[in-house]
Design a protein around this motif. Structure first.
Motif, short mmCIF file in Angstrom:
data_model
loop_
_atom_site.label_atom_id
_atom_site.label_comp_id
_atom_site.label_asym_id
_atom_site.label_seq_id
_atom_site.Cartn_x
_atom_site.Cartn_y
_atom_site.Cartn_z
N VAL A 145 0.77 -1.27 -0.03
CA VAL A 145 0.00 -0.10 0.32
C VAL A 145 1.02 1.33 0.02
N ALA A 155 -4.78 -5.04 -1.04
CA ALA A 155 -4.77 -3.88 -1.31
C ALA A 155 -5.00 -3.38 -2.57
N ASP A 166 -6.02 0.61 -4.36
CA ASP A 166 -6.17 2.25 -4.43
C ASP A 166 -5.80 3.07 -3.04
N HIS A 167 -4.55 2.33 -2.58
CA HIS A 167 -3.88 3.15 -1.55
C HIS A 167 -4.66 2.66 -0.18
N VAL A 168 -5.37 1.72 -0.27
CA VAL A 168 -6.01 1.16 1.15
C VAL A 168 -5.89 -0.25 1.20
N TYR A 221 -7.41 -3.40 2.69
CA TYR A 221 -8.93 -4.03 3.10
C TYR A 221 -8.60 -5.45 3.84
N GLN A 254 -4.11 4.04 11.09
CA GLN A 254 -3.47 4.85 10.08
C GLN A 254 -2.23 5.48 10.69
N VAL A 284 -0.97 4.48 6.40
CA VAL A 284 -1.82 4.27 5.30
C VAL A 284 -3.29 4.06 5.80
N GLU A 285 -4.08 4.19 4.99
CA GLU A 285 -5.60 3.81 5.25
C GLU A 285 -5.78 2.32 5.49
N ILE A 286 -6.29 2.08 6.58
CA ILE A 286 -6.76 0.54 6.52
C ILE A 286 -8.17 0.39 7.18
N LYS A 287 -8.70 -0.46 6.34
CA LYS A 287 -10.46 -0.60 6.49
C LYS A 287 -10.62 -2.24 6.79
#
Length: 414
Positions: free
Chosen positions: A311, A338, A340-342, A344, A365, A370-373
């Protein structure tokens, strides 16, 4: 061992390897006077093994061979590995170093696949060498579904369960579904031996929490058999008398520093029937900055290079993912992708009250940049429970979601 002794053993390994048709050309007239000379030898790759199977790397007379194995072939054509009786004896000796301490008073269920892979045979023969009673419960046959393994654990008063770490988690769930408590219903069980995939400290803790017994890991591969086993403090240590180990940076030239993750390169020193000279295993490893309480270096296997999630400029491996989910109430069965820079991560829900706090996602984050969902999904979405044979019968675990799988999961959440 001293450097000069190591150089001598490496040169002996090279001379032995050159008796095979592949290495006769691959190594030519290579000789080493110092360790820097050894680093000039080209790597052995999986493609080399595939392209020169079945006989290209064989460095023993056919009449000396007693066993043959192949890789699963999931990432390409299978590779061929031959073993002499001496090879197998050394593998058993290395496996015997594990602190589980097999004995004549043990009964062990071997829950690894017996067909073509080596780990089931390794555990089987190691147990027999200690007069341990073996129950061969192959993981890829309809004869011993997980429900029957639970039955065998009870009625045979099994003391050791040998299986993949994910299967240990699955078996605990099967036991619970039958109204059993894994920590209470198997009073004779004293240990679980894992192999076949990396086990993180977080998964080890989960398995010990589920079963109430210690976990002992074994790291190896079809190409070599056992390389490292757990000591009494549950840390992996290599058999340096049988292997020369390099841990290299991404440039595949310089060595990593303690605490850094690098590429694992293996050279066999014991003149096996199928020698490995600078074998680029495709696995990543971290050598700890701290010594184990037993006085040896600690090795952490971080898994296949292809089992990583990138990511932006941040690389995540299975240790990172299991550290992320370790504080959560449900953390048994998960997969990730991973995009779009996220990053999941989806996790099978264990309770209707499961949820991920926004504050924890904010913390992640900040921690990783990085963004983590993280999403909880219904039980059975990753591993089907409806057909008993499908639960845990797919071979190697797959923690990578495909694009289509991620789309389906995200759409179902809307």
């Amino acid at each position: 061992m001293a450097e000069q002794e190591l150089i001598m053993k490496l040169q002996e390994a090279i001379e032995h390897a050159k008796t095979s048709t592949f290495y006769h050309n691959h190594l030519l007239q290579k000789r080493i006077e110092k360790l820097e000379d050894f680093k000039e030898i080209p790597f052995l790759t999986k493609n080399d093994l595939r392209n020169h199977s079945p006989f290209g790397l064989l460095a023993a007379a056919k009449e000396e061979i007693v066993q043959y194995h192949e890789s699963s072939g999931t990432t390409g054509n299978p590779i061929s590995i031959w073993f002499s009786e001496g090879d197998l004896n050394r593998i058993v000796n290395r496996t015997n170093e594990t602190a589980v301490l097999f004995s004549r008073y043990d009964t062990m269920i071997v829950r690894f696949p017996y067909a073509m892979s080596i780990i089931a045979h390794t555990m089987h023969e190691t147990g027999k060498s200690n007069k341990t009673c073996i129950i061969p419960a192959d993981s890829r046959t309809s004869i011993t579904p997980m429900s029957r393994v639970i039955e065998l654990l009870i009625k045979c008063e099994t003391t050791i369960l040998a299986c993949m770490s994910l299967h240990a988690i699955m078996l605990a769930e099967v036991a619970v579904s039958q109204g059993l408590d894994p920590k209470v219903s198997f009073p004779n069980l004293r240990a679980i031996c894992t192999a076949g995939e990396p086990i993180t400290s977080f998964r080890r803790n989960l398995i010990e929490e589920l079963w109430g017994v210690p976990v002992f890991d074994n790291y190896g591969m079809t190409e070599t058999g056992t390389i490292m086993v757990d000591c009494e403090y549950h840390h992996l240590h290599p058999a340096h008398e049988d292997f020369y180990i390099e841990v290299l940076n991404e440039d595949l030239t310089t060595s990593t520093k303690p605490g850094e993750i690098g590429n694992l390169v293996i050279t066999t020193l014991n003149k096996p029937a199928t020698p490995m000279i600078r074998y680029l295993t495709g696995d990543t490893v971290r050598v700890s900055e701290d010594l184990c309480r037993c006085g040896k270096s600690i090795y952490e296997i971080h898994g296949r290079k292809e089992l990583q999630w990138r990511v932006k400029n941040r690389q995540f491996d299975i240790w990172d993912l299991e550290e992320i989910i370790s504080p959560l109430s449900s953390r048994k069965f998960w997969a990730a992708r991973a995009r779009d820079h996220v990053l999941y991560i989806v996790i099978e829900r264990e309770s209707t009250t499961d949820k991920v706090a926004c504050e924890y996602l904010d913390f992640l984050q900040d921690q990783y940049g990085v963004e983590i969902k993280i999403y909880y999904i219904q039980k059975g979405a990753l591993y089907d429970r409806q057909e008993p044979l499908s639960f845990g019968m797919k071979g190697k675990p797959n923690y990578m979601l495909t694009e289509l799988e991620l789309d389906y999961i995200l759409n179902s959440l809307d």
